[in-house]
Design a protein around this motif. Structure first.
Motif, short mmCIF file in Angstrom:
data_model
loop_
_atom_site.label_atom_id
_atom_site.label_comp_id
_atom_site.label_asym_id
_atom_site.label_seq_id
_atom_site.Cartn_x
_atom_site.Cartn_y
_atom_site.Cartn_z
N SER A 258 -16.78 17.04 -6.86
CA SER A 258 -17.49 15.84 -7.30
C SER A 258 -18.97 16.16 -7.50
O SER A 258 -19.40 17.30 -7.27
N GLU A 259 -19.74 15.18 -7.91
CA GLU A 259 -21.17 15.41 -8.11
C GLU A 259 -21.90 15.78 -6.83
O GLU A 259 -22.91 16.47 -6.85
N SER A 260 -21.34 15.34 -5.69
CA SER A 260 -21.96 15.66 -4.40
C SER A 260 -21.55 17.04 -3.88
O SER A 260 -21.99 17.44 -2.80
N GLY A 261 -20.70 17.76 -4.63
CA GLY A 261 -20.31 19.11 -4.23
C GLY A 261 -19.10 19.15 -3.32
O GLY A 261 -18.77 20.20 -2.78
N VAL A 262 -18.41 18.03 -3.16
CA VAL A 262 -17.22 17.96 -2.30
C VAL A 262 -15.97 18.04 -3.18
O VAL A 262 -15.90 17.41 -4.25
N TYR A 263 -14.98 18.81 -2.72
CA TYR A 263 -13.73 18.93 -3.48
C TYR A 263 -13.00 17.59 -3.51
O TYR A 263 -12.86 16.92 -2.49
N GLN A 264 -12.55 17.22 -4.70
CA GLN A 264 -11.87 15.94 -4.87
C GLN A 264 -10.45 15.99 -4.33
O GLN A 264 -9.80 17.04 -4.33
N GLN A 265 -9.96 14.83 -3.88
CA GLN A 265 -8.61 14.74 -3.32
C GLN A 265 -7.60 14.46 -4.43
O GLN A 265 -7.87 13.67 -5.34
N PRO A 266 -6.43 15.07 -4.36
CA PRO A 266 -5.40 14.77 -5.35
C PRO A 266 -4.86 13.35 -5.14
O PRO A 266 -4.83 12.83 -4.02
N GLY A 267 -4.45 12.72 -6.24
CA GLY A 267 -3.91 11.37 -6.18
C GLY A 267 -2.52 11.29 -6.76
O GLY A 267 -2.13 12.09 -7.62
N TRP A 268 -1.76 10.29 -6.28
CA TRP A 268 -0.39 10.08 -6.78
C TRP A 268 0.07 8.69 -6.36
O TRP A 268 -0.02 8.33 -5.17
N ASN A 269 0.56 7.91 -7.31
CA ASN A 269 1.10 6.58 -7.04
C ASN A 269 0.12 5.71 -6.25
O ASN A 269 0.50 4.99 -5.32
N GLY A 270 -1.15 5.78 -6.61
CA GLY A 270 -2.14 4.93 -5.96
C GLY A 270 -2.65 5.44 -4.63
O GLY A 270 -3.45 4.77 -3.97
N ARG A 271 -2.17 6.61 -4.20
CA ARG A 271 -2.64 7.19 -2.94
C ARG A 271 -3.48 8.41 -3.26
O ARG A 271 -3.22 9.13 -4.23
N TYR A 272 -4.48 8.67 -2.39
CA TYR A 272 -5.36 9.83 -2.57
C TYR A 272 -5.47 10.58 -1.25
O TYR A 272 -5.80 10.00 -0.21
N GLY A 273 -5.18 11.86 -1.32
CA GLY A 273 -5.28 12.70 -0.13
C GLY A 273 -4.20 12.40 0.89
O GLY A 273 -3.29 11.59 0.68
N THR A 274 -4.28 13.09 2.01
CA THR A 274 -3.30 12.92 3.08
C THR A 274 -3.44 11.54 3.72
O THR A 274 -4.54 11.10 4.05
N GLN A 275 -2.31 10.86 3.90
CA GLN A 275 -2.30 9.52 4.47
C GLN A 275 -2.29 9.57 6.00
O GLN A 275 -2.16 10.64 6.61
N ASP A 276 -2.47 8.41 6.61
CA ASP A 276 -2.44 8.33 8.07
C ASP A 276 -1.09 8.80 8.60
O ASP A 276 -0.05 8.65 7.94
N LEU A 277 -1.12 9.33 9.81
CA LEU A 277 0.10 9.85 10.44
C LEU A 277 1.11 8.72 10.64
O LEU A 277 0.78 7.65 11.15
#
Length: 554
Positions: A258-277
């Motif tokens: 991203s512009e802040s230098g942080v790697y973006q999270q992958p998204g799928w079906n309205g979810r982004y990144g690893t979800q809560d346990l």
């Protein structure tokens, strides 16, 4: 008289010379001084004797006065004592009698009070003993009741936690069974339609009864809509579509910042990144396999490909694992970034079950590896962004990331790899290069079984050949070789290789090492090792699936 006569004779001398007169005057002066000194000494001595006599007289008078004063004082004291004795003789009997009477009364009062104090002390001792006995009994009873209450509270809390976790929780097996029925029903409907037969609507009541029978649990709250998404009939048959960058690049998630230098999270079906346990239905289960992050990632391929292919949003996989029997328990959701698979505790793996194989037929890695569906799922199954950032900084420090061309070489040298993979009669081509690399691979020239576990000199020869064509090449080596083997290999090379020394955290070290290799401009990997699989796939994703010409295999 004689002295005066002598003076007169001296003064009255006439006819003498001036020199003789001077001498006479000098002698007269000296004589006068001597006479004066003698008279002065005599006078001083007489005065001293008179002073001493007066001093002795004064001292005698002083002693006489002191003696008189002392005698006077003694006489006064005798007079006072006599007067006191006379007064006491007159008044002693009167005061002594009164004092005796008062003393007797005080003694009687003290005896009475002492007797009363002793009585109260005995009562106090008896009361204290009874109180201590009662307190001990109450403490014992309280201890027993506290232990029972603590046990009941723990049991109550356990049941409350279990109830909360099971409320609305759907087990992975139930999800698989329901999705199997949904998929079989879709296939039946498609088949009946192709044969011109009337379609039959699914009976949800029968579905619930069937699942309850299979699972032996109440599924009254479970519905098809809550568990899976509908699958189009056109997607019933699994299709293997080769990846086409013009058609499928938009469906693939390529690593970016991203512009802040942080790697973006992958998204799928309205979810982004690893979800809560999530919590499974096996409350208290302790499924903790001994494995590696590379093997875990390979296993997750099947879940991710099947979930994306069939649009299933609630696939779960156990988060716990260990890298050795005595190693601490680790959690996959701390290392992997994916919106596709949900991580859970109190759950068990399902990919070995017949239900999973039935549901995911045609959507497993052996069917879809290297396809457009594979890359769509695989690109959303990444390591956490902090490890990619660490690989960027470490790679830049080692020269792998930068302006110079770099070569990353993976050399597996563990005895486990040699015995369980290379010498196994069921050697599995982990990389499946016939699908992912096809004709683009450039194999290193090795013979026979040396492809799996070559000698160190073979590795060195292959690397030196590359150095000849690219003299400024930075060589990064990823290996689990011993220090002795590393030293031998370094001596065989025509350049100074670089490597990353581990920190002791096995999983993190393996992830960062894999990502550093993927950041090189070209790689040489093993076709028989799972870690080489991850290196190649990350290399491909970083190069937007256009880097196969820069991949070589042993």
């Amino acid at each position: 008289l004689q002295f005066l006569y002598f003076i007169e004779q001296l003064v009255g001398m006439k006819g003498r010379t001036n020199r003789d007169n001077s001498k006479s005057v000098l002698c007269v002066a000296v004589l006068m001084c001597v006479v004066f000194a003698c008279f002065y000494h005599y006078g001083a001595g007489e005065q001293q004797r008179e002073g001493m006599i007066k001093n002795l007289s004064i001292q005698k008078r002083n002693l006489l006065v002191k003696s008189s004063v002392k005698s006077c004082q003694q006489q006064r004291d005798k007079t006072m004592v006599s007067q006191i004795e006379h007064w006491a003789d007159k008044n002693l009997s009167k005061y002594a009698s009164q004092l005796y009477t008062d003393n007797v009364a005080q003694e009687r009062s003290v005896d009475s009070l002492t007797e009363e104090v002793n009585t109260w002390e005995l009562k106090n001792i008896k009361c204290s003993e009874e109180r201590a006995t009662l307190e001990k009994q109450l403490a014992d009873e309280k201890r027993e009741s506290d232990a029972k209450f603590k046990e009941l509270d723990a049991r109550s809390q356990y049941l409350i936690d279990g109830t909360k976790r099971l409320a609305g929780t759907k087990g992975m097996r139930s999800i698989i069974l329901i999705q199997n029925i949904v998929r079989l029903n879709e296939e039946t409907a498609a088949l009946r339609k192709s044969l011109g037969m009337e379609s039959v609507k699914m009976d949800e009541t029968y579905l619930k009864e069937l699942v309850a029978k299979w699972k032996k649990m109440d599924t009254s709250k479970m519905s098809i809509e809550d568990t899976v998404r509908p699958v189009n009939s056109s997607e019933i048959e699994a299709k293997v579509t080769p990846y086409d960058p013009d058609l499928h690049a938009a469906q693939t998630f390529f690593p970016s910042k991203s512009e802040s230098g942080v790697y973006q999270q992958p998204g799928w079906n309205g979810r982004y990144g690893t979800q809560d346990l999530r919590h499974g239905t096996f409350v208290g289960a302790n499924f903790t396999p001994v494995t590696t992050i590379d093997k875990q990632m390979r296993t997750l391929y099947n879940y991710a490909i099947c979930a994306v292919g069939l649009n299933i949003t609630k696939f779960m996989y156990p988060t716990s694992f260990k890298t050795c029997e005595d190693c601490p328990v680790e959690s996959l959701h701390h290392y992997i970034e994916t919106p596709i698979v949900l991580f859970c505790d109190d759950c068990a793996v399902q990919h070995r079950s017949n239900e999973f194989k039935l549901l995911c037929r045609g959507y497993l890695d052996r069917d879809q590896y290297g396809s457009a569906l594979f890359w769509r799922a695989r690109s959303r199954l990444m390591f956490k962004g902090r490890y990619s950032s660490a690989a960027d900084s470490e790679g830049a420090r080692l020269g792998v990331v930068g302006d110079k061309p770099s070569l990353a070489v993976r050399i597996p040298r563990s005895e486990t790899f040699n015995t369980k993979i290379c010498k196994s009669p069921k050697r599995f081509n982990t990389m499946l290069y016939e699908k992912i690399l096809k004709a683009a691979q450039t194999p290193v020239a090795l013979e026979g079984d040396e492809h799996c576990f070559p000698e160190l000199q073979k590795y060195a020869d292959a690397i030196n050949n590359r150095i000849k064509s690219e003299p400024n090449l930075v060589v990064y080596i990823s290996t689990d070789a011993t220090e002795q083997e590393w030293s031998l290999l370094s001596d065989m090379l025509n350049t100074t290789p670089v490597r990353r020394l581990g920190t002791g955290k096995v999983t993190e070290d393996s992830i960062i090492d894999t990502l550093i290799c993927a950041r090189a401009t070209s790689i040489i990997v093993s076709r028989f090792e799972k870690k080489s699989t991850l290196i190649t796939e990350h290399f491909q994703l970083l190069n937007k699936l256009q880097g196969l010409k820069k991949v070589s295999v042993w």
